[in-house]
Design a protein around this motif. Structure first.
Motif, PDB file in Angstrom:
ATOM      1  N   ASP A 199     -15.393 -74.105  39.675  1.00  0.00           N
ATOM      2  CA  ASP A 199     -16.677 -74.669  39.255  1.00  0.00           C
ATOM      3  C   ASP A 199     -17.838 -73.940  39.930  1.00  0.00           C
ATOM      4  OD1 ASP A 199     -17.814 -76.676  37.526  1.00  0.00           O
ATOM      5  OD2 ASP A 199     -18.608 -77.595  39.339  1.00  0.00           O
ATOM      6  N   MET A 200     -17.652 -73.570  41.206  1.00  0.00           N
ATOM      7  CA  MET A 200     -18.737 -72.892  41.935  1.00  0.00           C
ATOM      8  C   MET A 200     -18.954 -71.466  41.440  1.00  0.00           C
ATOM      9  SD  MET A 200     -18.567 -74.219  45.895  1.00  0.00           S
ATOM     10  CE  MET A 200     -16.839 -74.565  46.103  1.00  0.00           C
ATOM     11  N   GLY A 227     -19.588 -70.704  38.482  1.00  0.00           N
ATOM     12  CA  GLY A 227     -20.633 -70.746  37.460  1.00  0.00           C
ATOM     13  C   GLY A 227     -21.997 -70.982  38.087  1.00  0.00           C
ATOM     14  N   ASP A 228     -22.932 -71.408  37.251  1.00  0.00           N
ATOM     15  CA  ASP A 228     -24.269 -71.740  37.721  1.00  0.00           C
ATOM     16  C   ASP A 228     -24.143 -73.012  38.579  1.00  0.00           C
ATOM     17  OD1 ASP A 228     -26.979 -71.879  37.998  1.00  0.00           O
ATOM     18  OD2 ASP A 228     -27.277 -72.955  36.103  1.00  0.00           O
ATOM     19  N   HIS A 229     -24.365 -72.891  39.877  1.00  0.00           N
ATOM     20  CA  HIS A 229     -23.991 -73.975  40.800  1.00  0.00           C
ATOM     21  C   HIS A 229     -24.852 -73.883  42.050  1.00  0.00           C
ATOM     22  CE1 HIS A 229     -21.380 -76.578  43.229  1.00  0.00           C
ATOM     23  NE2 HIS A 229     -20.686 -76.854  42.141  1.00  0.00           N
ATOM     24  N   PRO A 230     -25.200 -75.021  42.652  1.00  0.00           N
ATOM     25  CA  PRO A 230     -26.029 -74.971  43.872  1.00  0.00           C
ATOM     26  C   PRO A 230     -25.253 -74.607  45.142  1.00  0.00           C
ATOM     27  CG  PRO A 230     -25.632 -77.249  43.212  1.00  0.00           C
ATOM     28  CD  PRO A 230     -25.014 -76.388  42.147  1.00  0.00           C
ATOM     29  N   ARG A 260     -21.678 -72.303  47.035  1.00  0.00           N
ATOM     30  CA  ARG A 260     -20.629 -71.288  46.870  1.00  0.00           C
ATOM     31  C   ARG A 260     -19.608 -71.452  47.991  1.00  0.00           C
ATOM     32  NH1 ARG A 260     -21.705 -66.595  50.222  1.00  0.00           N
ATOM     33  NH2 ARG A 260     -23.707 -66.842  51.270  1.00  0.00           N
ATOM     34  N   PRO A 282     -15.187 -81.664  41.338  1.00  0.00           N
ATOM     35  CA  PRO A 282     -16.258 -80.700  41.040  1.00  0.00           C
ATOM     36  C   PRO A 282     -17.560 -81.384  40.622  1.00  0.00           C
ATOM     37  CG  PRO A 282     -14.199 -80.009  40.009  1.00  0.00           C
ATOM     38  CD  PRO A 282     -13.972 -81.402  40.532  1.00  0.00           C
ATOM     39  N   ARG A 294     -20.988 -80.812  42.814  1.00  0.00           N
ATOM     40  CA  ARG A 294     -22.139 -80.234  42.127  1.00  0.00           C
ATOM     41  C   ARG A 294     -23.385 -81.098  42.397  1.00  0.00           C
ATOM     42  NH1 ARG A 294     -23.221 -76.894  37.577  1.00  0.00           N
ATOM     43  NH2 ARG A 294     -21.165 -75.925  37.606  1.00  0.00           N
ATOM     44  N   ARG A 295     -23.213 -82.401  42.252  1.00  0.00           N
ATOM     45  CA  ARG A 295     -24.316 -83.333  42.454  1.00  0.00           C
ATOM     46  C   ARG A 295     -24.724 -83.376  43.932  1.00  0.00           C
ATOM     47  NH1 ARG A 295     -24.071 -89.203  39.465  1.00  0.00           N
ATOM     48  NH2 ARG A 295     -24.213 -87.927  37.604  1.00  0.00           N
ATOM     49  N   ALA A 327     -26.640 -80.482  45.256  1.00  0.00           N
ATOM     50  CA  ALA A 327     -28.018 -80.481  44.767  1.00  0.00           C
ATOM     51  C   ALA A 327     -28.844 -81.565  45.453  1.00  0.00           C
ATOM     52  CB  ALA A 327     -28.042 -80.680  43.250  1.00  0.00           C
TER      53      ALA A 327
END
Ligand code: GAR
Length: 195
Positions: free
Chosen positions: A21-22, A24-27, A29, A179, A183-184, A187
């Motif tokens: 998941d990281m 991709g476009d992700h806050p 890594r 994931p 992700r949340r 952010a």
């Protein structure tokens, strides 16, 4: 960009999902995958994904949890993670260790917490006659499996289920939930993810 370290003990399927998941476009890594088990299959999978790994065998520290954690902390602190994700990490961490990552350590647990903290969650849910089971991602606090809930996913318990069939059904949801929560969380949003 938040830096994420992941602790595993086994196959690391949740870790793989977090890393995928990281990508991709992700806050965030991934910066390190570490394990208490040098034979953990997940270490190879992390290496294949190009993520640095570290292994600190807890069996080299008999009855010395503080020594084990000091050794584990070395590579972890070098990696300078902002967030630490436990993903099938099967050692209990001391309050001292947990405090170092207060408010930034997550865990995934295979039950609908607060039900069934600890081990053998699926067998316990079946034995209790529960109609549903699931998984929880929570913030890690010194009390085992008791920190604030950050996400939950439910599955039915079906007639004829045993611990293995139920674990497989829950794992599918773990791979969606963790994931989504990371992700949340990365952010800066701690609103629980309910799947
Ligand atoms: C997962 O089901 C996770 O929820 C559980 O271990 C499994 C690890 O699988 N964690 C715990 O029981 C923590 N107490 P994985 O290595 O394939 O991600």
């Amino acid at each position: 960009m938040k830096r994420v370290a992941i602790l595993i003990s086994g196959g690391g399927s949740n870790m793989v999902r977090l890393i995928e998941d990281m990508a991709g476009d992700h806050p965030a890594r991934p910066v390190l995958v570490a394990s208490n088990n040098p034979a953990a299959g997940g270490l190879n999978r992390a290496t294949e994904a190009g993520i640095p790994t570290a292994a600190v065998d807890h069996r080299n520290f008999p009855k010395d949890r503080a020594g084990f954690e000091a050794a584990l902390l070395r590579p972890l602190l070098e990696a300078e993670p902002d967030i630490l994700c436990l993903a099938g990490f099967m050692r209990i961490l001391t309050p001292d260790f947990v405090q170092r990552f207060a408010g930034r350590m997550l865990n995934i647990h295979p039950s609908l917490l607060p039900k069934y903290p600890g081990l053998n969650t699926h067998a316990r849910a079946i034995a209790a006659g529960d109609a549903e089971a699931g998984c929880t991602v929570h913030e890690v606090t010194p009390e085992l499996d008791a920190g604030p809930m950050l996400g939950q996913a439910r599955v039915p318990i079906l007639p004829g289920d045993d611990a293995a069939t139920l674990a497989a059904r829950v794992l599918v949801q773990e791979h969606r939930l963790y994931p989504a929560v990371l992700r949340r969380f990365a952010a800066g949003d701690r609103t629980p993810v309910i799947l």
